[in-house]
Design a protein around this motif. Structure first.
Motif, PDB file in Angstrom:
ATOM      1  N   TYR A   1      40.142  41.482  40.762  1.00 10.71           N
ATOM      2  CA  TYR A   1      39.774  41.484  39.344  1.00 10.71           C
ATOM      3  C   TYR A   1      40.200  40.205  38.643  1.00 10.71           C
TER       4      TYR A   1
ATOM      5  N   HIS B   1      30.487  41.497  38.612  1.00  9.98           N
ATOM      6  CA  HIS B   1      31.942  41.635  38.639  1.00  9.98           C
ATOM      7  C   HIS B   1      32.419  42.413  37.417  1.00  9.98           C
ATOM      8  N   ASP B   2      33.532  43.133  37.591  1.00 12.88           N
ATOM      9  CA  ASP B   2      34.079  43.917  36.484  1.00 12.88           C
ATOM     10  C   ASP B   2      34.681  43.038  35.396  1.00 12.88           C
ATOM     11  N   ASN B   3      35.138  41.855  35.761  1.00 10.67           N
ATOM     12  CA  ASN B   3      35.773  40.950  34.805  1.00 10.67           C
ATOM     13  C   ASN B   3      34.700  40.091  34.129  1.00 10.67           C
TER      14      ASN B   3
END
Length: 894
Positions: free
Chosen positions: A349, A408-410
């Motif tokens: 992350y 991506h989660d970020n």
């Protein structure tokens, strides 16, 4: 063993070890094969639902001992199906599989020990070899069956059977077995092919099945990596062995798994990839000590503070030294390690790790991807491949990294990856933008473009743009500039069709429109006129990605572009909608000539554009006119004058085609309100396009002659065999409505002009100037005054249906009778419905035409028309209470 719980594996292993020790000491393998093995095979078979009457299973299981055991059991005890199941109930499938694998493993060890000492006594050797071969064959057949069944069955296969089977095949590539006097060859090559086929079928199912297939492949590859057949066998043996790495579908499934939505599936795919590549451990780059010292490559002074921290992080990972070894090309293994490093970074992350490795390693991969010796040569080893195939394969792996970055989660990581992708100088890498797969561009890239995090300044101060949108447009232009015309049209159709399958936000839809326009310029900007010839651009092109089969690719392009315009109408800001429509119109003008598509399709597309943008004074009116008249088509194969004449002729011929009946001779022509609505919509589209094209009253001459000829004879055309009167009235109403709209726009535009000198400027921005428009309105006004009395007579004759005393028809059409949900909304017969609708449309036509004529010239004499309308109105409101359906229709329409 019956007292052992299913999860007490250690106790079960100790019991089995003691038993096998006694059997090995006493050479009692034959007793084991005759008693214990058939029992557990029978137990496993019953758990799988196999019985003696399943003849289709006999050959697949090679006449194994399961059937002998079942037959003996039925003959000796005369048991039925339920009793057999109850007998095996104390040994569930996991226990049976575990015991069988323990027996096979013990038989394998004993067989290897006896073989190594070359002992010949050994009734033991004979019985051990027979037990090992037959049981291995039985378990191979059992594992094939279990893999195609439920999750529990597959778990038993993966957890118990396959490990010991692979272990056995590791020392014996083939065995001879004898069943009922017939000899068979048990080959691991054949077995592995069957297992791979089963894995392929599991990949097509859900996530659980995919995970099981990956587990099977992991076992298979772990077996290969520890056997001599994988790395040390001679060339002939390798040629005969089945190697799953030589299957292209294997690599495709690995790539699909690496971008799967579930984390466990991605981890399994990565594990398999690292196993195949023989990469172990963390993401530290190898060979750092062999690289040049970082002191020779100082950090640039222009780096920001954030970039400086990222560079320090990179040096701690060993990435810095690896990147600066430009004079030492990386081999295939090191390139794969760079890919693995980036992939593992993207699974984290934190932003700092991605920043540290991304730019260094990605530039490295792109640099070596364009060479013949890139990392995908490992996949193509032993096969001759074209350079384009090698490049496409290399970029298919690099796009995996981009896709993970876009999803991506970020959000900071997503911005970093998108900025990096759009900042690539493709010419620096041999202009390889065309090697990026179309599925990536149409999927993850466009979806990533819809992410609001990339458009922070979008809409600020009325600027509906962003650096991300501009970069995406540049990339799409370069991407399509290398496609031939047929491929470019197909790609643009797929690109615009994304709007049908994906919900876009404001920034995302604007980005899509910009990309469509930029890509269209790339396709339409070919220098060679031959590419736009009829051979290169045939009349019928089937678009591969289209869900339907279109007969004309250009028709399909306009259809999907129309959907993009419709999608923009849900946004409230008119300036935003204007910009989207402008980009879509640019794309249409770059690709499609107005003569390349049927008139109906062209009219539909024009009608989709908001009227405020294409009516007189609209921002897109001039661009629309240029496109329709051909002057915007750089690749047009006819001159602009010819295009204008042909399009105008099509519009002039429309009224005659529209009013002609396509029904059988002497057939009753009926219609309902749905037909009438469709005719009105078609006529409105025609009238709107007509006033976009015409420049003077002389171009309306054929249309005015048609209206005059039909208008003076409309009463004579009154017949149930002809649609002409009704369709003529629909056309007349649409023409009057379009003129009224045009007059309103002229008035609104004129009110904005404060100085007399601006009138000339107003006349130059439109094909139809104010003076010409006034002359056209005068000609049409005179025409309608000439035929208005005839129209009144026709309306008087048609409206008599409201006052007729004919009895109500009780025989309803089949489409009305027997409907569910209560009484039908349509309770009139077909003939009565047609007559009433004709009366309604005739009254509406007389009212609208006379009203416009009075507005155009105040001194016009319309006393007879007003007298007719007043008489009809008074008769309607003074009529008694409605007691029939037709009177209800009359009051509703009135």
């Amino acid at each position: 063993m019956k007292m052992v719980h299913a999860f007490e594996r250690e106790m079960l292993n100790e019991i089995a070890e003691s038993l096998f020790c006694v059997i090995s000491t006493t050479h009692s393998w034959g007793v084991l094969e005759a008693n214990l093995v058939p029992f557990f095979l029978r137990s496993a078979g019953l758990s799988m639902g196999m019985f003696q009457n399943e003849e289709s299973d006999a050959f697949e299981w090679g006449h194994c001992s399961i059937y002998h055991g079942l037959s003996d059991l039925e003959n000796d005890f005369d048991m039925d199906k339920e009793s057999m199941l109850s007998l095996s109930g104390s040994f569930p499938l996991p226990i049976s599989c575990h015991i069988l694998t323990l027996i096979l493993d013990a038989a394998l060890q004993s067989f290897q020990a006896v073989s190594s000492t070359k002992s010949t006594l050994a009734n033991g050797f004979c019985y051990t070899e027979k037990l090992f071969s037959n049981l291995l064959s039985d378990l191979c057949n059992m594992s094939e069956r279990l893999l195609s069944q439920s999750l529990e069955h597959r778990s038993c296969t993966i957890g118990f059977l396959l490990p010991v089977i692979f272990k056995a095949f590791g020392s014996h590539c083939s065995l001879e077995i004898t069943v009922r006097g017939k000899m068979f060859i048990l080959s691991r090559n054949v077995f592995f092919r069957k297992i791979w086929k089963l894995c392929r079928s599991l990949f097509c199912l859900g996530h659980l099945e995919r995970r099981d297939a990956y587990n099977v492949l992991s076992l298979y590859l772990s077996f290969f990596s520890s056997t001599e057949g994988f790395g040390n066998a001679d060339a002939n043996a390798k040629a005969e062995e089945f190697d799953v790495r030589a299957e292209r579908e294997f690599w495709d499934e690995i790539k699909r798994g690496l971008v799967d939505g579930e984390g466990p599936v991605r981890k399994q795919s990565l594990h398999i990839l690292k196993t195949v590549l023989q990469i172990s451990g963390g993401s530290q780059c190898p060979g750092i000590s062999e690289k040049k010292s970082p002191e020779k490559y100082p950090i640039p002074h222009v780096m920001t503070k954030r970039e400086t921290w990222a560079d320090k992080e990179a040096k701690s990972l060993g990435v810095w030294e690896l990147c600066n070894s430009a004079d030492s090309p990386l081999n295939s293994q090191q390139q794969w390690e760079a890919f693995i490093l980036l992939y593992e970074m993207l699974e984290e992350y934190g932003t700092h790790l991605v920043e540290a490795a991304w730019h260094h390693q990605l530039n490295l991969l792109l640099q070596f991807s364009v060479s013949n010796n890139n990392f995908t040569s490992y996949i193509f080893r032993g096969f001759h491949q074209k350079q384009t195939d090698i490049l496409s394969e290399a970029f298919s792996w690099v796009t995996i990294l981009w896709q993970l970055g876009f999803q991506h989660d970020n959000p900071q990581v997503r911005c970093l990856i998108m900025e990096s992708f759009l900042g690539i100088e493709w010419l620096k890498y041999g202009n390889t933008a065309k090697s990026v797969s179309e599925s990536f561009v149409l999927g993850p890239f466009i979806e990533g473009l819809n992410d609001p995090v990339h458009h922070k300044d979008f809409g600020v101060k009325g600027a509906y743009n962003s650096k991300t949108i501009e970069g995406a447009a540049r990339f799409l232009h370069q991407y399509t500039s290398h496609l031939n015309t047929r491929e470019g049209i197909a790609f643009l159709h797929s690109l615009a069709s994304v709007a049908k399958h994906f919900s876009f936000g404001r920034a995302g839809l604007m980005g899509l429109a910009e990309c469509i326009a930029s890509a269209a310029r790339g396709v339409g900007g070919h220098d060679s006129e031959e590419k736009w010839s009829e051979d290169a651009f045939p009349d019928e092109v089937l678009v591969k990605s289209s869900p339907e089969n279109f007969s004309d690719s250009r028709t399909a392009i306009l259809d999907v572009l129309r959907f993009v315009i419709e999608s923009s109408k849900q946004h409230f800001n008119p300036n935003y909608r204007l910009q989207v429509c402008e980009k879509v119109l640019e794309a249409a003008a770059s690709l499609v000539s107005a003569l390349d598509v049927p008139l109906e399709i062209l009219l539909h597309f024009i009608a989709t554009l908001p009227r405020a943008f294409t009516d007189y004074g609209g921002s897109l009116r001039l661009k629309t006119q240029k496109w329709l008249l051909g002057s915007a088509m750089e690749h047009c194969n006819v001159n602009c004058c010819g295009a204008e004449i042909q399009l105008l002729k099509n519009l002039q011929d429309f009224p005659e085609r529209f009013t002609s009946s396509q029904q059988l001779v002497n057939a009753f022509l009926s219609f309902d309100d749905e037909d009438l609505d469709a005719w009105e919509s078609e006529a409105k589209r025609w009238a709107r396009a007509l006033f976009l094209i015409i420049k003077g009253e002389h171009q309306l001459a054929p249309i005015l002659r048609f209206f005059q000829n039909c208008g003076v004879n409309i009463c004579k055309q009154q017949s149930h065999l002809n649609w002409l009167p009704v369709k003529f009235l629909v056309l007349a109403r649409s023409l009057v409505a379009e003129i009224q709209i045009m007059q309103e726009r002229f008035t609104q535009r004129g009110n904005k002009i404060k100085r007399r000198s601006e009138i000339s400027l107003l006349d130059t921005v439109d094909q139809l100037c104010y003076t010409e428009a006034s002359m056209i309105n005068g000609r049409i006004h005179g025409l309608f005054l000439f035929i208005l009395e005839e129209l009144v007579s026709f309306a008087d004759m048609s409206s008599s249906i409201f006052w007729s005393s004919m009895t109500e028809e009780t025989t309803l059409p089949g489409s009305v009778r027997g409907k569910l949900g209560g009484r039908s909304q349509r309770r009139l017969s077909t003939s009565t419905t047609t007559a009433i609708l004709q009366a309604i449309i005739s009254m509406q036509a007389v009212a609208s035409i006379s009203s416009w004529c009075a507005q155009f010239k105040s001194n016009v004499k319309l006393s007879s028309v007003w007298a007719f309308l007043w008489k009809f109105f008074w008769k309607t409101v003074s009529s008694p209470t409605c007691d029939s359906e037709k009177f209800v229709w009359q009051h509703m329409k009135h």
